[in-house]
Design a protein around this motif. Structure first.
Motif, short mmCIF file in Angstrom:
data_model
loop_
_atom_site.label_atom_id
_atom_site.label_comp_id
_atom_site.label_asym_id
_atom_site.label_seq_id
_atom_site.Cartn_x
_atom_site.Cartn_y
_atom_site.Cartn_z
N SER A 1 0.83 -1.21 0.00
CA SER A 1 0.00 0.00 0.00
C SER A 1 0.86 1.25 0.00
CB SER A 1 -0.95 -0.01 1.20
OG SER A 1 -0.26 0.15 2.42
N LEU A 2 2.02 1.21 0.66
CA LEU A 2 2.96 2.34 0.60
C LEU A 2 3.46 2.53 -0.84
CD1 LEU A 2 5.18 1.71 3.77
CD2 LEU A 2 3.38 3.40 3.53
N THR B 1 0.69 3.92 -3.03
CA THR B 1 0.50 5.35 -2.78
C THR B 1 1.59 6.16 -3.46
OG1 THR B 1 -0.55 4.89 -0.65
CG2 THR B 1 0.30 7.12 -0.99
N TYR C 1 7.95 7.54 2.00
CA TYR C 1 6.66 7.04 2.47
C TYR C 1 6.86 6.08 3.65
CZ TYR C 1 4.96 9.00 -1.87
OH TYR C 1 4.67 9.88 -2.89
N GLY D 1 4.59 4.09 7.05
CA GLY D 1 3.27 3.69 7.54
C GLY D 1 2.99 4.21 8.93
N GLN D 2 1.75 4.59 9.18
CA GLN D 2 1.36 5.12 10.48
C GLN D 2 1.51 4.09 11.60
OE1 GLN D 2 -2.55 7.14 10.82
NE2 GLN D 2 -2.70 6.17 12.84
N CYS E 1 7.61 7.71 12.36
CA CYS E 1 7.18 8.78 11.45
C CYS E 1 7.52 10.15 12.02
CB CYS E 1 5.68 8.68 11.19
SG CYS E 1 5.15 7.22 10.28
N LYS F 1 5.67 11.48 3.66
CA LYS F 1 4.25 11.20 3.56
C LYS F 1 3.92 9.99 4.44
CE LYS F 1 3.02 13.52 -0.64
NZ LYS F 1 1.95 13.58 -1.67
N VAL G 1 1.29 7.17 5.56
CA VAL G 1 0.18 6.42 4.97
C VAL G 1 -0.55 5.67 6.09
CG1 VAL G 1 -0.42 4.61 3.31
CG2 VAL G 1 1.46 6.19 2.82
#
Length: 303
Positions: A43-44, A47, A160, A162-163, A169, A186, A188
């Motif tokens: 998904s990263l 995106t 990028y 992930g949260q 992050c 960013k 995600v």
């Protein structure tokens, strides 16, 4: 179109490839990973592909973020399977997979004992000592160091993350700001199991079927805490933590060994006694048997 992603196995190859892209004014994203690619990583990448002309995926199990007592040797190394998963994205002409060796990234060597390490390392003081840093004191030193190296090697426009790794992050955003890296971070949203909401992680494969069944109770508690906050627009630390503990108790608290459940400021990561409309982060780390998991939820506006 290529049948497999283009693999770059040296710093020189990455820089040579990037040089042409920079000359052509192409926008490039970086997705740093330690391999064991799962849907969260994909998904990263997906995106990044929406934002960028080219995406670099680094696959590197970083020794400097492991202590001598942690699971470096146990960490899965599945390059062939990782490439097959990336291959299924069907946009392989836009993806480059950077697979450096340990000696490429750490030319002085990298013993796990910090006192024995030599060379340049990066620390983000004030954001690295709490939460994950409270039990893994050198973890973010390793993260900040390897990420800085990748930023200098790839020179991306965007990176990028992930949260799920929320503290990482925040640490990296501070690193980029303070060291004037010319890129944008960013974040995600966490990729979750579509049925029970468990955050996707490379470590989930170590869970027994029974542990896997119990594990989503933490996220259910985080979700309840968020619902409470959204309804009241404010909440005490004890109210929010109680939501998580109640959910875990219903599942069977004996299955969960918590390192921490923290309610933190979204910028400083300092612990909060009360959360107002500006929001906060609720972060959890726990063990199920020998497998350590983390999860979080952001109350209010996203970071």
């Amino acid at each position: 179109m290529s049948l497999i992603p283009t693999v770059l196995d040296s710093i020189a190859k990455v820089r040579q490839t990037r040089e042409q892209q920079i000359i052509q004014g192409k926008i490039t994203g970086l997705v740093p990973t330690m391999g064991a690619i799962h849907q969260g990583h994909l998904s990263l990448i997906e995106t990044a592909l929406k934002d960028c002309d080219f995406v670099y995926v680094s696959i590197f199990v970083n020794p400097s973020q492991f202590s001598p007592t942690e699971d470096l040797d146990r960490y899965p190394r599945t390059l062939e399977a990782d490439l097959e998963k990336i291959q299924k994205l069907n946009t392989l002409d836009n993806i480059f997979v950077f697979v450096p060796t340990v000696s490429d990234i750490y030319p002085n060597g990298i013993p796990l004992q910090v006192s024995a390490q030599t060379g340049a390392f990066v620390q983000v003081i004030g954001l690295s000592e709490q939460l994950e840093g409270s039990t893994r004191p050198h973890f973010f030193r390793g993260v900040a160091t390897v990420v800085s190296k990748f930023f200098n090697i790839v020179s991306p426009n965007f990176a990028y993350f992930g949260q799920k790794d929320i503290q990482q992050c925040i640490v990296i955003k501070k690193l980029v700001s303070d060291l004037f890296f010319n890129l944008q971070i960013k974040i995600v949203p966490t990729a979750r199991d579509p049925v029970d909401g468990l955050a996707l992680s490379s470590r989930n494969v170590y869970l027994t079927p029974k542990q896997r069944k119990h594990a989503p109770a933490v996220y259910r508690g985080l979700h309840k805490a968020n619902t409470l906050f959204e309804h009241k627009k404010s909440a005490s630390r004890s109210e929010l933590i109680k939501c998580v503990l109640n959910s875990v108790e219903k599942e069977g608290s004996e299955h969960f060994q918590f390192d921490y459940i923290c309610v933190s400021d979204k910028s400083s990561l300092l612990e909060l006694d009360h959360v107002n409309e500006s929001g906060a982060i609720i972060s959890c780390a726990w063990k199920m048997g020998t497998t350590r998991l983390i999860d979080n939820i952001v109350l209010g506006a996203q970071i």
